[in-house]
Design a protein around this motif. Structure first.
Motif, PDB file in Angstrom:
ATOM      1  N   UNK A  21      -3.212  -6.483  -4.523  1.00  0.00           N
ATOM      2  CA  UNK A  21      -2.333  -6.601  -3.385  1.00  0.00           C
ATOM      3  C   UNK A  21      -1.195  -5.995  -3.155  1.00  0.00           C
ATOM      4  N   UNK A  22      -0.683  -5.464  -4.277  1.00  0.00           N
ATOM      5  CA  UNK A  22       0.881  -4.992  -4.298  1.00  0.00           C
ATOM      6  C   UNK A  22       1.100  -3.842  -3.502  1.00  0.00           C
ATOM      7  N   UNK A  23       0.004  -2.712  -3.421  1.00  0.00           N
ATOM      8  CA  UNK A  23       0.002  -1.542  -2.496  1.00  0.00           C
ATOM      9  C   UNK A  23       0.341  -1.702  -1.128  1.00  0.00           C
ATOM     10  N   UNK A  24      -0.566  -2.595  -0.611  1.00  0.00           N
ATOM     11  CA  UNK A  24      -0.643  -2.987   0.728  1.00  0.00           C
ATOM     12  C   UNK A  24       0.337  -3.966   1.195  1.00  0.00           C
ATOM     13  N   UNK A  26       3.435  -3.822  -0.031  1.00  0.00           N
ATOM     14  CA  UNK A  26       4.684  -2.928  -0.008  1.00  0.00           C
ATOM     15  C   UNK A  26       4.801  -2.266   1.426  1.00  0.00           C
ATOM     16  N   UNK A  27       3.404  -1.767   1.570  1.00  0.00           N
ATOM     17  CA  UNK A  27       3.562  -0.937   2.891  1.00  0.00           C
ATOM     18  C   UNK A  27       3.707  -1.770   4.123  1.00  0.00           C
ATOM     19  N   UNK A  28       3.211  -2.956   4.121  1.00  0.00           N
ATOM     20  CA  UNK A  28       3.128  -3.844   5.410  1.00  0.00           C
ATOM     21  C   UNK A  28       4.764  -4.535   5.370  1.00  0.00           C
ATOM     22  N   UNK A  29       5.259  -4.505   4.161  1.00  0.00           N
ATOM     23  CA  UNK A  29       6.865  -5.140   4.163  1.00  0.00           C
ATOM     24  C   UNK A  29       7.637  -3.989   4.717  1.00  0.00           C
ATOM     25  N   UNK A  30       7.475  -2.711   4.012  1.00  0.00           N
ATOM     26  CA  UNK A  30       8.290  -1.357   4.401  1.00  0.00           C
ATOM     27  C   UNK A  30       8.307  -1.308   5.928  1.00  0.00           C
ATOM     28  N   UNK A  59       6.583  -0.820 -11.201  1.00  0.00           N
ATOM     29  CA  UNK A  59       7.318   0.220 -11.759  1.00  0.00           C
ATOM     30  C   UNK A  59       7.280   1.526 -10.884  1.00  0.00           C
ATOM     31  N   UNK A  60       5.950   1.843 -10.541  1.00  0.00           N
ATOM     32  CA  UNK A  60       5.712   3.171  -9.610  1.00  0.00           C
ATOM     33  C   UNK A  60       6.590   2.886  -8.483  1.00  0.00           C
ATOM     34  N   UNK A  61       6.201   1.781  -7.699  1.00  0.00           N
ATOM     35  CA  UNK A  61       7.206   1.317  -6.413  1.00  0.00           C
ATOM     36  C   UNK A  61       8.773   1.690  -6.628  1.00  0.00           C
ATOM     37  N   UNK A  62       9.190   1.102  -7.863  1.00  0.00           N
ATOM     38  CA  UNK A  62      10.728   1.134  -8.204  1.00  0.00           C
ATOM     39  C   UNK A  62      11.137   2.599  -8.315  1.00  0.00           C
ATOM     40  N   UNK A  63      10.104   3.558  -8.885  1.00  0.00           N
ATOM     41  CA  UNK A  63      10.526   4.842  -9.093  1.00  0.00           C
ATOM     42  C   UNK A  63      10.617   5.573  -7.865  1.00  0.00           C
ATOM     43  N   UNK A  64       9.923   5.245  -6.782  1.00  0.00           N
ATOM     44  CA  UNK A  64       9.636   6.135  -5.598  1.00  0.00           C
ATOM     45  C   UNK A  64      10.693   5.360  -4.647  1.00  0.00           C
ATOM     46  N   UNK A  65      11.162   4.080  -4.890  1.00  0.00           N
ATOM     47  CA  UNK A  65      12.041   3.583  -3.756  1.00  0.00           C
ATOM     48  C   UNK A  65      13.169   2.845  -4.454  1.00  0.00           C
ATOM     49  N   UNK A  66      14.182   3.288  -4.185  1.00  0.00           N
ATOM     50  CA  UNK A  66      15.430   2.602  -4.944  1.00  0.00           C
ATOM     51  C   UNK A  66      15.850   1.251  -4.397  1.00  0.00           C
ATOM     52  N   UNK A 104       0.405 -15.076   3.753  1.00  0.00           N
ATOM     53  CA  UNK A 104       1.514 -15.004   4.768  1.00  0.00           C
ATOM     54  C   UNK A 104       1.784 -13.826   5.158  1.00  0.00           C
ATOM     55  N   UNK A 105       1.817 -13.415   6.638  1.00  0.00           N
ATOM     56  CA  UNK A 105       1.856 -11.913   7.325  1.00  0.00           C
ATOM     57  C   UNK A 105       3.313 -11.737   7.228  1.00  0.00           C
ATOM     58  N   UNK A 106       3.749 -10.428   6.657  1.00  0.00           N
ATOM     59  CA  UNK A 106       5.263 -10.231   6.689  1.00  0.00           C
ATOM     60  C   UNK A 106       5.643  -9.984   7.992  1.00  0.00           C
ATOM     61  N   UNK A 107       4.945  -9.591   8.888  1.00  0.00           N
ATOM     62  CA  UNK A 107       5.420  -9.379  10.266  1.00  0.00           C
ATOM     63  C   UNK A 107       6.144 -10.620  11.001  1.00  0.00           C
TER      64      UNK A 107
END
Ligand code: UDP
Ligand code: MG
Length: 314
Positions: A21-24, A26-30, A59-66, A104-107
């Motif tokens: 779930x984490x990838x999606x 993150x995208x929806x949150x961003x 960790x990958x997300x932390x690397x690309x997004x501070x 829970x929908x982030x929107x």
């Protein structure tokens, strides 16, 4: 964003084996957070001792997004503790708590922000429908929230999870509650301030399966009941008073019968005495229970009160 300035919004997400779930998420949150980016946002992902690739994804997300903060607990401490860790480590003026599985929908954040702009301190998601969850889960949750609401000393809204937007002052107040047995949704109700519900339909899980086993659900339900009600402890007292009363009626009847007719029914008298002794024992247990209730209250070390306002402060 500078190191010192607090972001407008922090999103806190407890994650346990959520690699799917984490990838999606993150995208929806961003996407959702985009419109608040100027004022600063952060996403706090807490890995609750996962044994899949959740931490690698974080960790990958932390690397690309501070503005993604990754926290990894040393083992699986459970949802409520992971949530607490996130809350203690976020800096936002407003904090959104959300599950990682996209149930829970982030929107919904936008509507929550609008309500908060109108002066509310807590905007909590109220589930008007739960999709993709078993009949057992829905039925047990339905019954639990109603039972808890009956017993609880503060009204705890029904069919409400931890999905909510909280103002900084409520988050700070929550941080003053050091209790170890934690039932966050109830603790937030206890805080007071201005709280409002926002109806939503709970989606099925995006990936993986629920980590709330029957055992974990029972643990959370017990935490909720015991942290917010001492009524079960008083049950013994009422039972004792009831039994003593019944025994009193029986013994009085026997005495009257003996005085008026000279009959003495020893069998019924024994039942009367038996109930009397049982009643006394339950009353004593109830009294001990009241003391345990007080100990329970004292050991939580909750603040005695919280201030909403303080005018003409010197
Ligand atoms: N979770 C956690 N630690 C746990 C169990 C769950 O951090 O020991 C997280 C999980 O990753 C999810 C949230 O808590 O983000 C809610 O868990 P879940 O979806 O399994 O519960 P349900 O929605 O079925 O009640
Ligand atoms: Mg879930």
């Amino acid at each position: 964003m500078s190191q010192q300035a607090a972001p407008l919004i922090s999103v806190v997400v407890p994650c346990y084996n959520e690699e799917g779930s984490i990838g999606t998420l993150y995208q929806r949150l961003r996407e959702t957070l985009q419109r608040y980016d100027v004022q600063g946002t952060e996403i706090v992902l807490v890995d609750d001792g996962s044994n899949d690739n959740t931490w690698q994804s974080i960790s990958a997300l932390c690397n690309k997004d501070k503005d993604v903060i990754g926290l990894r607990l040393s083992r699986n401490f459970g949802h409520q503790v992971a949530l607490t860790c996130g809350i203690e480590n976020c800096r936002g003026q407003r904090v959104l708590i959300i599950d990682a599985d996209l149930q829970d929908p982030p929107e919904l954040l936008h509507d929550m922000m609008t309500k908060m702009d109108a002066g509310y301190d807590v905007v909590y998601g109220h589930r008007i429908e739960r999709k993709g969850e078993s009949f057992f889960k829905r039925a047990s949750a339905w019954a639990f929230y109603r039972f808890l609401n009956k017993l609880s000393e503060v009204p705890i809204p029904k069919d409400v999870g931890d999905f909510r937007l909280m103002s900084r002052r409520t988050v700070d107040a929550l941080k003053q509650m050091p209790e170890r047995v934690r039932f966050t949704r109830g603790m937030v109700s206890w805080l007071g301030f201005r709280q409002v519900a926002l109806d939503y339909i709970r989606s099925p899980r995006f990936a993986g399966k629920s980590h709330y086993s029957v055992h974990a659900m029972l643990k959370l339900a017990t935490a909720g009941l015991t942290s917010f009600s001492t009524q079960p402890l008083r049950f013994a007292l009422w039972l004792g008073i009831g039994l003593t009363f019944i025994s009193g009626v029986i013994l009085f009847g026997i005495l009257l019968d003996w005085l008026l007719t000279g009959r003495d029914d020893m069998f019924v008298a024994m039942i009367g005495f038996f109930l009397l002794f049982q009643g006394i024992q339950w009353i004593i247990l109830g009294i001990i229970g009241s003391y345990i209730g007080i100990i329970l209250r004292e050991t939580k070390i909750r603040p005695l009160y919280l201030l909403d306002d303080h005018l003409n402060k010197k």
